[in-house]
Write an enzyme that holds these catalytic residues in place. Structure first.
Site, PDB file in Angstrom:
ATOM      1  N   ALA A  15       0.807  -1.222   0.000  1.00  0.00           N
ATOM      2  CA  ALA A  15       0.000   0.000   0.000  1.00  0.00           C
ATOM      3  C   ALA A  15       0.847   1.282   0.000  1.00  0.00           C
ATOM      4  CB  ALA A  15      -0.926  -0.031   1.218  1.00  0.00           C
ATOM      5  N   SER A  45       1.131  -4.823  -4.111  1.00  0.00           N
ATOM      6  CA  SER A  45      -0.140  -4.085  -4.254  1.00  0.00           C
ATOM      7  C   SER A  45      -1.353  -4.975  -4.043  1.00  0.00           C
ATOM      8  CB  SER A  45      -0.237  -3.449  -5.638  1.00  0.00           C
ATOM      9  OG  SER A  45       0.897  -2.750  -5.946  1.00  0.00           O
ATOM     10  N   CYS A  49      -6.382  -6.602   3.742  1.00  0.00           N
ATOM     11  CA  CYS A  49      -7.675  -6.551   4.441  1.00  0.00           C
ATOM     12  C   CYS A  49      -8.614  -7.660   3.959  1.00  0.00           C
ATOM     13  CB  CYS A  49      -8.331  -5.186   4.222  1.00  0.00           C
ATOM     14  SG  CYS A  49      -7.164  -3.825   4.400  1.00  0.00           S
ATOM     15  N   ASP A 291       2.473   1.548   7.811  1.00  0.00           N
ATOM     16  CA  ASP A 291       2.493   0.991   9.178  1.00  0.00           C
ATOM     17  C   ASP A 291       3.812   1.234   9.908  1.00  0.00           C
ATOM     18  OD1 ASP A 291       0.006  -0.040   8.614  1.00  0.00           O
ATOM     19  OD2 ASP A 291       0.579  -2.143   8.836  1.00  0.00           O
ATOM     20  N   ARG A 450     -27.917  14.622  20.034  1.00  0.00           N
ATOM     21  CA  ARG A 450     -28.991  15.326  20.745  1.00  0.00           C
ATOM     22  C   ARG A 450     -28.976  14.949  22.229  1.00  0.00           C
ATOM     23  NH1 ARG A 450     -34.946  13.611  19.265  1.00  0.00           N
ATOM     24  NH2 ARG A 450     -34.135  11.817  20.357  1.00  0.00           N
TER      25      ARG A 450
HETATM   26  C1  LIG Z   1      -5.929  -9.532   7.995  1.00  0.00           C
HETATM   27  C2  LIG Z   1      -5.827  -8.044   7.892  1.00  0.00           C
HETATM   28  C3  LIG Z   1      -6.972  -7.281   7.739  1.00  0.00           C
HETATM   29  C4  LIG Z   1      -6.883  -5.897   7.638  1.00  0.00           C
HETATM   30  N1  LIG Z   1      -8.024  -5.161   7.477  1.00  0.00           N
HETATM   31  C5  LIG Z   1      -7.946  -3.804   7.353  1.00  0.00           C
HETATM   32  C6  LIG Z   1      -9.107  -3.030   7.121  1.00  0.00           C
HETATM   33  O1  LIG Z   1     -10.227  -3.561   7.047  1.00  0.00           O
HETATM   34  N2  LIG Z   1      -8.978  -1.676   6.998  1.00  0.00           N
HETATM   35  C7  LIG Z   1      -7.752  -1.056   7.066  1.00  0.00           C
HETATM   36  O2  LIG Z   1      -7.668   0.175   6.909  1.00  0.00           O
HETATM   37  N3  LIG Z   1      -6.610  -1.787   7.265  1.00  0.00           N
HETATM   38  C8  LIG Z   1      -6.694  -3.132   7.410  1.00  0.00           C
HETATM   39  N4  LIG Z   1      -5.543  -3.873   7.603  1.00  0.00           N
HETATM   40  C9  LIG Z   1      -4.253  -3.175   7.750  1.00  0.00           C
HETATM   41  C10 LIG Z   1      -3.634  -2.878   6.394  1.00  0.00           C
HETATM   42  O3  LIG Z   1      -3.599  -4.033   5.605  1.00  0.00           O
HETATM   43  C11 LIG Z   1      -2.225  -2.349   6.622  1.00  0.00           C
HETATM   44  O4  LIG Z   1      -2.289  -1.235   7.464  1.00  0.00           O
HETATM   45  C12 LIG Z   1      -1.555  -1.947   5.314  1.00  0.00           C
HETATM   46  O5  LIG Z   1      -1.380  -3.065   4.470  1.00  0.00           O
HETATM   47  C13 LIG Z   1      -0.195  -1.313   5.599  1.00  0.00           C
HETATM   48  O6  LIG Z   1       0.409  -1.019   4.390  1.00  0.00           O
HETATM   49  P1  LIG Z   1       1.994  -0.885   4.310  1.00  0.00           P
HETATM   50  O7  LIG Z   1       2.306  -0.649   2.882  1.00  0.00           O
HETATM   51  O8  LIG Z   1       2.454   0.085   5.324  1.00  0.00           O
HETATM   52  O9  LIG Z   1       2.538  -2.285   4.810  1.00  0.00           O
HETATM   53  P2  LIG Z   1       2.261  -3.762   4.234  1.00  0.00           P
HETATM   54  O10 LIG Z   1       0.995  -3.836   3.497  1.00  0.00           O
HETATM   55  O11 LIG Z   1       2.458  -4.683   5.394  1.00  0.00           O
HETATM   56  O12 LIG Z   1       3.438  -3.946   3.208  1.00  0.00           O
HETATM   57  C14 LIG Z   1       4.772  -4.000   3.622  1.00  0.00           C
HETATM   58  C15 LIG Z   1       5.524  -4.839   2.627  1.00  0.00           C
HETATM   59  O13 LIG Z   1       6.912  -4.718   2.904  1.00  0.00           O
HETATM   60  C16 LIG Z   1       7.516  -5.956   2.606  1.00  0.00           C
HETATM   61  N5  LIG Z   1       8.799  -5.965   3.316  1.00  0.00           N
HETATM   62  C17 LIG Z   1       8.998  -5.854   4.657  1.00  0.00           C
HETATM   63  N6  LIG Z   1      10.322  -5.849   4.914  1.00  0.00           N
HETATM   64  C18 LIG Z   1      10.967  -5.960   3.733  1.00  0.00           C
HETATM   65  C19 LIG Z   1      12.344  -6.026   3.344  1.00  0.00           C
HETATM   66  N7  LIG Z   1      13.333  -5.947   4.242  1.00  0.00           N
HETATM   67  N8  LIG Z   1      12.631  -6.138   2.021  1.00  0.00           N
HETATM   68  C20 LIG Z   1      11.645  -6.216   1.101  1.00  0.00           C
HETATM   69  N9  LIG Z   1      10.330  -6.180   1.412  1.00  0.00           N
HETATM   70  C21 LIG Z   1      10.002  -6.041   2.713  1.00  0.00           C
HETATM   71  C22 LIG Z   1       6.512  -6.996   3.064  1.00  0.00           C
HETATM   72  O14 LIG Z   1       6.689  -8.214   2.385  1.00  0.00           O
HETATM   73  C23 LIG Z   1       5.175  -6.332   2.692  1.00  0.00           C
HETATM   74  O15 LIG Z   1       4.673  -6.761   1.445  1.00  0.00           O
HETATM   75  C24 LIG Z   1      -5.611  -5.267   7.696  1.00  0.00           C
HETATM   76  C25 LIG Z   1      -4.445  -6.052   7.850  1.00  0.00           C
HETATM   77  C26 LIG Z   1      -4.548  -7.411   7.950  1.00  0.00           C
HETATM   78  C27 LIG Z   1      -3.293  -8.221   8.109  1.00  0.00           C
END
Ligand SMILES: Cc1cc2nc3c(=O)[nH]c(=O)nc-3n(C[C@H](O)[C@H](O)[C@H](O)COP(=O)(O)OP(=O)(O)OC[C@H]3O[C@@H](n4cnc5c(N)ncnc54)[C@H](O)[C@@H]3O)c2cc1C
Length: 458
Positions: A15, A45, A49, A291, A450
Site C-alpha cells: 500500500a 499491491s 484486508c 504501518d 442530541r
Molecule cells: C488480515 C488483515 C486485515 C486488515 N483489514 C484492514 C481493514 O479492514 N482496513 C484497514 O484500513 N486496514 C486493514 N488492515 C491493515 C492494512 O492491511 C495495513 O495497514 C496496510 O497493508 C499497511 O500497508 P503498508 O504498505 O504500510 O505495509 P504492508 O501492506 O504490510 O506492506 C509491507 C511490505 O513490505 C515488505 N517488506 C517488509 N520488509 C521488507 C524487506 N526488508 N525487504 C523487502 N520487502 C520487505 C513486506 O513483504 C510487505 O509486502 C488489515 C491487515 C490485515 C493483516
C-alpha cells in the site's frame, strides 16, 4: 537511464510503497526518475484486508486480492517491481541497499538517491514455549493468508484457537467458524476488541458467541503443545488447555523498523519511524510511510502507531508527491476503523473513554440506542452509538458504533465531526439525510448528539 536520472528505491511493494512510487511517477517521467521497488514476498499491491475472506473462501482466487500486478500495471508505469527480493541492509554513507534474491540466494547492491521505507508491520509473536510448532500462523501478508488457507485444506483442523481479539482476530474467528472449524478465542482482556469501551465490547462478545466462537476472556496464553510430528496440538492458558490443530495469532502488530533503525534512521517514542508531515525521516535521503511510520493522533496530540491501510495509502501518496517535486503533508490520524463480526458491524473513531482520560480530558459519555431504519420499516435493526464528549466544552473526542447492516459507515460522519473539533451541539445542527429505508427521522448519529447536547445543557 541517463547520467542525470535520479534513482528512487522503495522497500516494501504494497500500500504505502506503491502509492509513493506511483505518485512520484505521475510527476516525474522515466528520464527524470528511475523507480525500483523490492518486496520479499510473492505479491505486490494486494489487499491484506481481504485475507480473512480469502481464508473463508468468500474470496475464491488469491489473484482477486491483487490490485495491481508488476506485469500488467507497474511495468507500463516504468516502475520495476522485484518480488522475492529482501532488502537486508541500508548503507546511507554509500547510498546503497543490499538486496537478497530469495530464490537464488544471490545478493546484490543497488544505489539510490532517495529511499522510501514502507516495510509495514510484523505480527507480535510472544516468546512462549512451543511457539515454533507447525500450524501456528501470524496473519500479516498475503503470503501468510495463502499459507494458512493451504494448511486448512491439507490438515482439515477440527479445532482452532485464535490468540488475541483485535479486529483481525475477530475476522479470522468468523472465517474459521464459516469453514465449520470449532473456534476458540483467547484474550487476556475481559472483553474482545479492547479498543472499545466495555459497554460496547459486551455487544461484540455476544455477536461472537452467536456465530459459534467459544470465548476464553481474562486468560493469558502460557504456551503451545505439539504432537510427535511437531504440529500444534493444544494451547495452554492460565485457566487450562484447549485442544487445537490450528492457531492464529492475532496479538496485534508492531512497526517493522529494524532495517531502517540499523541504518541510523530515528525511531520515535511510539516505536515507529519518526517522520515529519511530509514523511521525511531523520536522514535526508530517507522517507517512510505506512504501518512502519509514526503518526500524530489529532485528538490526543500524541505520537502513535496505527496499522491501517487507509493511512498507508495516504502517507505513501504524500511521500510520492514530495519525492516527485510537489508539496504535500499528512495531517495526522483519528484511527477510524470498521469491522464486521458476523452480522454485527463495529466502528470506532477518535478516542475511547479510557484513552481520552489518559490524554488529560475529563469526559462525559453518552450511549444512545436506535434503529438502522425507521422503526416501522422492514429490516430495521438495533444500533448503539456511543459518543465520548469533553465535559464543559461539549467537544466530540471520539465515537463508537455497534449495530447491524448500515451501522459501520455511519462512523464516517462522526469522524468528520471529531476531525473538525465540532461540539455535539454543532453536530446536532448538521443537515444530514433521512428517508425511512435508511434511518429514523433522527438518524442514530444525530440522536446520540442530541442526547449529549441535552445532557450538557441540563
Ligand atoms: C488480515 C488483515 C486485515 C486488515 N483489514 C484492514 C481493514 O479492514 N482496513 C484497514 O484500513 N486496514 C486493514 N488492515 C491493515 C492494512 O492491511 C495495513 O495497514 C496496510 O497493508 C499497511 O500497508 P503498508 O504498505 O504500510 O505495509 P504492508 O501492506 O504490510 O506492506 C509491507 C511490505 O513490505 C515488505 N517488506 C517488509 N520488509 C521488507 C524487506 N526488508 N525487504 C523487502 N520487502 C520487505 C513486506 O513483504 C510487505 O509486502 C488489515 C491487515 C490485515 C493483516
Amino acid at each position: 537511464m541517463g547520467a542525470l536520472t535520479r534513482r528512487l528505491l522503495v522497500i516494501g511493494a504494497d500500500a504505502a510503497g506503491m502509492s509513493a512510487a506511483s505518485q512520484a511517477r505521475r510527476r516525474r517521467g522515466p528520464d527524470d526518475l528511475d523507480i525500483m521497488a523490492f518486496d520479499r514476498g510473492n505479491f505486490s499491491s494486494y489487499s491484506a484486508c481481504g485475507i480473512p475472506y480469502f481464508v473463508s473462501g468468500v474470496v475464491d482466487q488469491v489473484e482477486t486480492l491483487i490490485v495491481r500486478s508488476p506485469e500488467t500495471f507497474w511495468d507500463k508505469q516504468s516502475i520495476q517491481v522485484h518480488l522475492r527480493h529482501e532488502v537486508v541492509e541500508i548503507d546511507l554513507d554509500r547510498g546503497v541497499v543490499l538486496v537478497d534474491h530469495r530464490e537464488s540466494g544471490h545478493q546484490r547492491e543497488h544505489g539510490f538517491d532517495d529511499l522510501v521505507v514502507a516495510t509495514g508491520s510484523v505480527p507480535v509473536r510472544p516468546p512462549l514455549p512451543g511457539a515454533g510448532a507447525e500450524g501456528i500462523f501470524g496473519v500479516q501478508t498475503l503470503d501468510d493468508g495463502v499459507a494458512l488457507r493451504a494448511y486448512v485444506a491439507d490438515h482439515t483442523p477440527r479445532q482452532a484457537v485464535i490468540v488475541g481479539s483485535g479486529y483481525v482476530g475477530l475476522e479470522m474467528a468468523e472465517a474459521l467458524c464459516a469453514l465449520g472449524v470449532e473456534t476458540h478465542l483467547v484474550d487476556a482482556a475481559p472483553q474482545p476488541l479492547s479498543r472499545l469501551d466495555p459497554d460496547m465490547g459486551a455487544l461484540v462478545a455476544e455477536a461472537l458467541r452467536k456465530f459459534g466462537t467459544v470465548l476464553h476472556l481474562d486468560q493469558e496464553v502460557a504456551g503451545f503443545e505439539a504432537g510427535a510430528g511437531g504440529e500444534v496440538s493444544a494451547v495452554v492458558t492460565s485457566e487450562g488447555t484447549i485442544p487445537a490443530q490450528l492457531v492464529v495469532l492475532g496479538l496485534g502488530v508492531r512497526p517493522n523498523v529494524a532495517l531502517a533503525e540499523a541504518a541510523g534512521v530515528e525511531v520515535g517514542p511510539s516505536g515507529a519511524i519518526a517522520v515529519d508531515q511530509r514523511m521525511r525521516t531523520s536522514q535526508p535521503a530517507v522517507w517512510a510511510a505506512g504501518d512502519c511510520a509514526e503518526k500524530r493522533h489529532r485528538v490526543s496530540g500524541r505520537f502513535v502507531t496505527v496499522a491501517l491501510g487507509t493511512h498507508a495509502n495516504k502517507e505513501g501518496r504524500v511521500a510520492g508527491i514530495n519525492l516527485g517535486g510537489g508539496y504535500a503533508t499528512f495531517p495526522g490520524v483519528l484511527g477510524t476503523a470498521a469491522a464486521k463480526v458476523g452480522s454485527l458491524e463495529v466502528a470506532t473513531t477518535g478516542l475511547g473513554e479510557a484513552e481520552a482520560e489518559l490524554a488529560g480530558f475529563v469526559t462525559d459519555s453518552v450511549l444512545s440506542e436506535s434503529t438502522t431504519r425507521a422503526g416501522y420499516f422492514p429490516g430495521a435493526a438495533p444500533i448503539t452509538v456511543k459518543l465520548v464528549v469533553e465535559q464543559g466544552t461539549g467537544r466530540l473526542l471520539g465515537a463508537q458504533i455497534v449495530g447491524k447492516e448500515g451501522a459501520a459507515k455511519r462512523i464516517d460522519a462522526l469522524a468528520l465531526a471529531v476531525w473538525n473539533e465540532m461540539t455535539v451541539e454543532e453536530l446536532l445542527g448538521v443537515d444530514l439525510s433521512y428517508a425511512p429505508p435508511f434511518s429514523p427521522v433522527w438518524d442514530p448519529v444525530v440522536a446520540a448528539a442530541r442526547r449529549a447536547a441535552d445532557r450538557l445543557s441540563s
